[in-house]
Design a protein around this motif. Sequence first.
Motif, PDB file in Angstrom:
ATOM      1  N   VAL A  18       3.501  -4.973   2.400  1.00 44.43           N
ATOM      2  CA  VAL A  18       2.770  -5.812   3.353  1.00 44.43           C
ATOM      3  C   VAL A  18       3.040  -7.291   3.099  1.00 44.43           C
ATOM      4  O   VAL A  18       3.297  -8.046   4.039  1.00 44.43           O
ATOM      5  CB  VAL A  18       1.258  -5.507   3.275  1.00 44.43           C
ATOM      6  N   PRO A  22       1.729 -12.532  14.215  1.00 40.52           N
ATOM      7  CA  PRO A  22       1.340 -11.327  14.947  1.00 40.52           C
ATOM      8  C   PRO A  22       0.465 -10.400  14.124  1.00 40.52           C
ATOM      9  O   PRO A  22       0.429 -10.484  12.890  1.00 40.52           O
ATOM     10  CB  PRO A  22       2.675 -10.659  15.287  1.00 40.52           C
ATOM     11  N   SER A  23      -0.224  -9.526  14.816  1.00 39.38           N
ATOM     12  CA  SER A  23      -1.036  -8.509  14.183  1.00 39.38           C
ATOM     13  C   SER A  23      -0.173  -7.682  13.241  1.00 39.38           C
ATOM     14  O   SER A  23       0.956  -7.326  13.586  1.00 39.38           O
ATOM     15  CB  SER A  23      -1.634  -7.645  15.291  1.00 39.38           C
ATOM     16  N   GLY A  24      -0.687  -7.422  12.055  1.00 36.91           N
ATOM     17  CA  GLY A  24       0.047  -6.608  11.091  1.00 36.91           C
ATOM     18  C   GLY A  24       0.995  -7.391  10.213  1.00 36.91           C
ATOM     19  O   GLY A  24       1.682  -6.816   9.363  1.00 36.91           O
ATOM     20  N   SER A  25       1.029  -8.727  10.359  1.00 37.06           N
ATOM     21  CA  SER A  25       1.981  -9.507   9.573  1.00 37.06           C
ATOM     22  C   SER A  25       1.504  -9.770   8.148  1.00 37.06           C
ATOM     23  O   SER A  25       2.260 -10.291   7.332  1.00 37.06           O
ATOM     24  CB  SER A  25       2.314 -10.821  10.285  1.00 37.06           C
ATOM     25  N   GLY A  26       0.252  -9.424   7.847  1.00 33.24           N
ATOM     26  CA  GLY A  26      -0.226  -9.555   6.470  1.00 33.24           C
ATOM     27  C   GLY A  26      -1.183 -10.710   6.230  1.00 33.24           C
ATOM     28  O   GLY A  26      -1.523 -11.014   5.080  1.00 33.24           O
ATOM     29  N   LYS A  27      -1.673 -11.337   7.304  1.00 30.83           N
ATOM     30  CA  LYS A  27      -2.543 -12.512   7.159  1.00 30.83           C
ATOM     31  C   LYS A  27      -3.848 -12.169   6.439  1.00 30.83           C
ATOM     32  O   LYS A  27      -4.255 -12.857   5.511  1.00 30.83           O
ATOM     33  CB  LYS A  27      -2.845 -13.122   8.542  1.00 30.83           C
ATOM     34  N   SER A  28      -4.499 -11.101   6.909  1.00 29.68           N
ATOM     35  CA  SER A  28      -5.763 -10.719   6.274  1.00 29.68           C
ATOM     36  C   SER A  28      -5.547 -10.296   4.829  1.00 29.68           C
ATOM     37  O   SER A  28      -6.342 -10.633   3.948  1.00 29.68           O
ATOM     38  CB  SER A  28      -6.425  -9.567   7.034  1.00 29.68           C
ATOM     39  N   THR A  29      -4.470  -9.581   4.608  1.00 26.32           N
ATOM     40  CA  THR A  29      -4.174  -9.133   3.240  1.00 26.32           C
ATOM     41  C   THR A  29      -3.991 -10.340   2.321  1.00 26.32           C
ATOM     42  O   THR A  29      -4.485 -10.338   1.184  1.00 26.32           O
ATOM     43  CB  THR A  29      -2.909  -8.248   3.234  1.00 26.32           C
ATOM     44  N   LEU A  87       4.282   1.059   1.821  1.00 25.04           N
ATOM     45  CA  LEU A  87       4.255   0.007   2.839  1.00 25.04           C
ATOM     46  C   LEU A  87       4.179  -1.374   2.178  1.00 25.04           C
ATOM     47  O   LEU A  87       3.157  -1.723   1.573  1.00 25.04           O
ATOM     48  CB  LEU A  87       3.041   0.209   3.759  1.00 25.04           C
ATOM     49  N   TYR A 125       0.879  -1.163   0.000  1.00 27.71           N
ATOM     50  CA  TYR A 125       0.000   0.000   0.000  1.00 27.71           C
ATOM     51  C   TYR A 125       0.918   1.214   0.000  1.00 27.71           C
ATOM     52  O   TYR A 125       1.570   1.476   1.016  1.00 27.71           O
ATOM     53  CB  TYR A 125      -0.903   0.014   1.227  1.00 27.71           C
ATOM     54  N   GLU A 156      -8.328  -7.703  -2.850  1.00 27.04           N
ATOM     55  CA  GLU A 156      -7.141  -6.869  -3.057  1.00 27.04           C
ATOM     56  C   GLU A 156      -6.434  -7.381  -4.302  1.00 27.04           C
ATOM     57  O   GLU A 156      -6.482  -8.574  -4.593  1.00 27.04           O
ATOM     58  CB  GLU A 156      -6.160  -6.996  -1.882  1.00 27.04           C
TER      59      GLU A 156
HETATM   60  N1  LIG Z   1      -6.187  -0.997   2.794  1.00 29.18           N
HETATM   61  C1  LIG Z   1      -5.026  -0.763   3.435  1.00 29.18           C
HETATM   62  N2  LIG Z   1      -4.359   0.393   3.243  1.00 29.18           N
HETATM   63  C2  LIG Z   1      -3.182   0.628   3.854  1.00 29.18           C
HETATM   64  N3  LIG Z   1      -2.574  -0.244   4.682  1.00 29.18           N
HETATM   65  C3  LIG Z   1      -3.187  -1.403   4.918  1.00 29.18           C
HETATM   66  C4  LIG Z   1      -4.445  -1.736   4.299  1.00 29.18           C
HETATM   67  N4  LIG Z   1      -4.796  -2.969   4.712  1.00 29.18           N
HETATM   68  C5  LIG Z   1      -3.827  -3.390   5.539  1.00 29.18           C
HETATM   69  N5  LIG Z   1      -2.854  -2.459   5.667  1.00 29.18           N
HETATM   70  C6  LIG Z   1      -1.628  -2.587   6.468  1.00 29.18           C
HETATM   71  O1  LIG Z   1      -0.991  -3.781   6.098  1.00 29.18           O
HETATM   72  C7  LIG Z   1      -0.383  -4.402   7.211  1.00 29.18           C
HETATM   73  C8  LIG Z   1      -0.882  -5.830   7.333  1.00 29.18           C
HETATM   74  O2  LIG Z   1      -2.256  -5.807   7.648  1.00 29.18           O
HETATM   75  P1  LIG Z   1      -3.130  -7.125   7.772  1.00 29.18           P
HETATM   76  O3  LIG Z   1      -3.029  -7.917   6.511  1.00 29.18           O
HETATM   77  O4  LIG Z   1      -4.474  -6.690   8.188  1.00 29.18           O
HETATM   78  O5  LIG Z   1      -2.362  -7.903   8.932  1.00 29.18           O
HETATM   79  P2  LIG Z   1      -2.895  -9.038   9.905  1.00 29.18           P
HETATM   80  O6  LIG Z   1      -4.178  -9.572   9.371  1.00 29.18           O
HETATM   81  O7  LIG Z   1      -1.798 -10.057   9.925  1.00 29.18           O
HETATM   82  O8  LIG Z   1      -3.052  -8.383  11.241  1.00 29.18           O
HETATM   83  C9  LIG Z   1      -0.702  -3.537   8.403  1.00 29.18           C
HETATM   84  O9  LIG Z   1       0.390  -2.698   8.620  1.00 29.18           O
HETATM   85  C10 LIG Z   1      -1.895  -2.746   7.937  1.00 29.18           C
HETATM   86  O10 LIG Z   1      -1.959  -1.504   8.594  1.00 29.18           O
END
Ligand SMILES: Nc1ncnc2c1ncn2[C@@H]1O[C@H](COP(=O)(O)OP(=O)(O)O)[C@@H](O)[C@H]1O
Length: 264
Positions: free
Chosen positions: A30, A49-56, A28, A25, A65
């Motif tokens: 990810v 951990p939180s922020g590691s990119g799992k949801s992405t 950043l 993004y 995405e």
């Molecule tokens: N739409 C977005 N725009 C900008 N940054 C994003 C977006 N979605 C996620 N991020 C960033 O990407 C990183 C990984 O997020 P995420 O995939 O949600 O991690 P997790 O699910 O492992 O906690 C985080 O730093 C988050 O802030």
Amino acid sequence: MKKSTATATAAHPASVTIDGLHKSYGSLDVLKGISLDVQPGEVVCLIGPSGSGKSTLLRCVNLLETPQRGRIQIGDVEVTDPDVDIDAVRRRVGMVFQQFNLFPNMSVLKNLTVAQRKVLGRSESAARQTALHNLERVGLADKADSAPAQLSGGQQQRVAIARALSMDPELMLFDEPTSALDPETVGDVLSIMRDLAKEGMTMLVVTHEMAFARDVADRVVFMDGGVVVEEGLARDVIGAPQHQRTQTFLSRVLNPTQVHTPES
Ligand SMILES: Nc1ncnc2c1ncn2[C@@H]1O[C@H](COP(=O)(O)OP(=O)(O)O)[C@@H](O)[C@H]1O
Ligand SMILES: [Mg+2]
């Protein structure tokens, strides 16, 4: 794979092949080159951990995405092909989120039939029959006429799972499906996911439920900082993690009440 006693949930459980996936993004980064294979009927838990990119990562699989680089294939369809039919891909993939995302103004039954009617073009009676069958599977047939707000969080999540199953997916993605639930309702949701796994569904599950990951997952993938740090059999990654980062993460998740000093 295992699970030869399948009672055939997924008509055609799909494989997933992820190869060199990058997602950023702006500046950043990810996902920094994720590769991962999931066999048909396999259950893979993603931890980290939180922020590691799992949801992405899950959102890329479902085309919520668009990755900048790398490939994702579901079955024999390359979903990262720019010419892919996005709706056709999404029809094959069920997704369950932390927040259940039910339509608050529709009955439980209507929540389960509306996409079947609109997206799959099913008749009202066929959609209803499928919906009731799936409500039965999650133990909520008696809630068909209720409004979502009348149900507990755990029940709403079971409805969300039944809704996804009503589309006959070939692959199910779960993003922390129990994280928003009261502790006493978590078990019911996990037990439905366990049944689904036994029935041969391909599942990619982001979870902090380590007992579930250890008992149900065929493999566990530990992500940190946008890369796969460690992956392997669930009992190995959770029971005997090789990497320091995995060990640190697991000790925090498994002993959440302990006070940890920040790492230097
Ligand atoms: N739409 C977005 N725009 C900008 N940054 C994003 C977006 N979605 C996620 N991020 C960033 O990407 C990183 C990984 O997020 P995420 O995939 O949600 O991690 P997790 O699910 O492992 O906690 C985080 O730093 C988050 O802030
Ligand atoms: Mg997440």
